[in-house]
Design an enzyme around this catalytic site. Structure first.
Site, PDB file in Angstrom:
ATOM      1  N   THR A   1       1.990  -4.490   4.187  1.00 22.70           N
ATOM      2  CA  THR A   1       1.926  -4.800   5.619  1.00 22.70           C
ATOM      3  C   THR A   1       1.368  -6.194   5.922  1.00 22.70           C
ATOM      4  OG1 THR A   1      -0.237  -3.742   5.806  1.00 22.70           O
ATOM      5  CG2 THR A   1       1.698  -2.376   6.273  1.00 22.70           C
TER       6      THR A   1
ATOM      7  N   SER B   1       1.773  -7.481  -0.767  1.00 20.98           N
ATOM      8  CA  SER B   1       2.523  -8.461   0.022  1.00 20.98           C
ATOM      9  C   SER B   1       1.869  -9.840   0.120  1.00 20.98           C
ATOM     10  CB  SER B   1       2.904  -7.906   1.385  1.00 20.98           C
ATOM     11  OG  SER B   1       1.829  -7.898   2.264  1.00 20.98           O
TER      12      SER B   1
ATOM     13  N   THR C   1       0.817  -1.220   0.000  1.00 19.27           N
ATOM     14  CA  THR C   1       0.000   0.000   0.000  1.00 19.27           C
ATOM     15  C   THR C   1       0.849   1.267   0.000  1.00 19.27           C
ATOM     16  OG1 THR C   1      -1.784  -1.164   1.114  1.00 19.27           O
ATOM     17  CG2 THR C   1      -1.794   1.220   1.325  1.00 19.27           C
TER      18      THR C   1
HETATM   19  N1  ASP Z   1      -2.680  -5.545   1.158  1.00 16.82           N
HETATM   20  C1  ASP Z   1      -1.568  -4.649   1.317  1.00 16.82           C
HETATM   21  C2  ASP Z   1      -0.268  -5.407   1.174  1.00 16.82           C
HETATM   22  O1  ASP Z   1       0.131  -6.066   2.096  1.00 16.82           O
HETATM   23  C3  ASP Z   1      -1.643  -4.014   2.631  1.00 16.82           C
HETATM   24  C4  ASP Z   1      -0.573  -3.008   2.902  1.00 16.82           C
HETATM   25  O2  ASP Z   1       0.432  -2.907   2.260  1.00 16.82           O
HETATM   26  O3  ASP Z   1      -0.754  -2.282   3.873  1.00 16.82           O
HETATM   27  O4  ASP Z   1       0.327  -5.342   0.139  1.00 16.82           O
END
Ligand code: ASP
Length: 322
Positions: A88, A55, A12
């Protein structure tokens, strides 16, 4: 002047919002490249896009590629500190993988964001800046891989994402963060008692992760056994207990010398062999189940995958966990 190598992997922090649909997705150009001025005169930041992946798309293969890139940078003395941006959702797994396998004395810091770069109250730039300040700090060296989010510094081993959307999502249950950032100043106030390092370059094994629940069916373990895994991690009940119905299937794993590692599904505390009843921790341990006190299920899985590259000896493996 400090030199920071900034490795982007996606998430993100480098996504933006579609103005028509409101959907969040990776943009053609990483928006983080526009913000190098954030870091001031005291630091030279060299940025590189390793991947542009959400991720949930990250696997052990990408984690290994990140490790290799960092090791090359350390060997060539490219930087005084490394910052990785990462989605995340699985950030805690990559952080722990790097923590266990990297042999780097310079600071290695992971960060991400809960809100896309173009949203109101976006947290990405603040987290990125805080991660760079941390990676520049002399004190951050030799503390293992660190996760910096929301002005807190966490050790990779215990940090976990605790909220689906809130910016204060990364927490270290039971132990707390090891430092904070306050008005751009980095403050450490604790350190892990001991560090572990396993010099592993490739991961070739399969380790599924199961979560125990009231009335858990033995068929689930049977199905996993049919996958021919190299080991199994179970998030057990409470202090480390399992429903008796799964015991015959569990025995199959142990009889076939497949390591079974137990953690607790409880958010705080550590798994221990306390209860002496059918399925209780004491009996599980006597049967050969390995307890991994203090680790979450995903972290225990990462560690077992790494250990499987080094040993098949159950005693040695148990020692590494306990
Ligand atoms: N879905 C996203 C990821 O992990 C969430 C984020 O990056 O905060 O790529």
């Amino acid at each position: 002047m400090k030199r920071i190598l900034l490795l982007h992997t996606g998430g993100t922090i480098s996504m933006s919002t579609d103005q028509t649909t409101g959907d969040v997705r990776p943009s053609s150009e990483n928006p983080l490249h526009h913000y190098r001025h954030l870091f001031g005169e005291a630091v030279h930041v060299k940025a590189e896009d390793l991947f542009q992946l959400p991720s949930p798309h990250i696997t052990l293969k990408e984690m290994t590629a990140m490790k290799e890139r960092i090791e090359r940078a350390v060997e060539a003395d490219e930087a005084d500190g490394i910052v990785l941006t990462h989605g995340t959702d699985t950030l805690e797994e990559t952080a722990y993988f790097l923590d266990l396998t990297l042999h780097a004395s310079i600071p290695v810091v992971l960060t991400g964001a809960m809100r896309p770069a173009d949203s109101i109250g976006a947290d990405g730039l603040l987290n990125l800046q805080a991660a760079v300040w941390t990676a520049m700090s002399e004190e951050a060296a030799d503390k293992g891989v660190l996760v910096v989010m929301n002005e807190e510094i966490h050790a990779a081993r215990h940090v976990t994402k605790t909220h689906t959307t809130n910016v204060a999502t990364f927490r270290t249950p039971t132990f707390g963060p090891i430092g904070i950032l306050a008005k751009n100043h980095v403050h450490f106030f604790q350190k892990l008692v001991e560090r572990e390092h396993f010099p592993v370059d490739t991961i070739r094994h399969t380790v599924p992760l199961l979560k125990a629940y009231a009335g858990m069916e033995s068929q689930l373990l049977e199905a996993v056994f049919q996958m021919k895994p190299d080991g199994l991690v179970i998030e057990a009940l409470g202090a480390g207990n399992l429903p008796p119905a799964v015991l015959p299937s569990l025995k199959k794993f142990l009889e076939n010398d497949l390591p079974v590692v137990l953690v607790s599904r409880a958010f705080n505390g550590i798994a221990q062999d306390i209860y002496d009843y059918e399925g209780g921790g004491r009996q599980l341990k006597q049967a050969g189940v390995i307890f991994a006190p203090g680790l979450s299920g995903p972290k225990a899985r990462i560690k077992l995958l790494i250990l499987l590259e080094q040993t098949k000896d159950p005693k040695e493996m148990a020692n590494c966990f306990e």
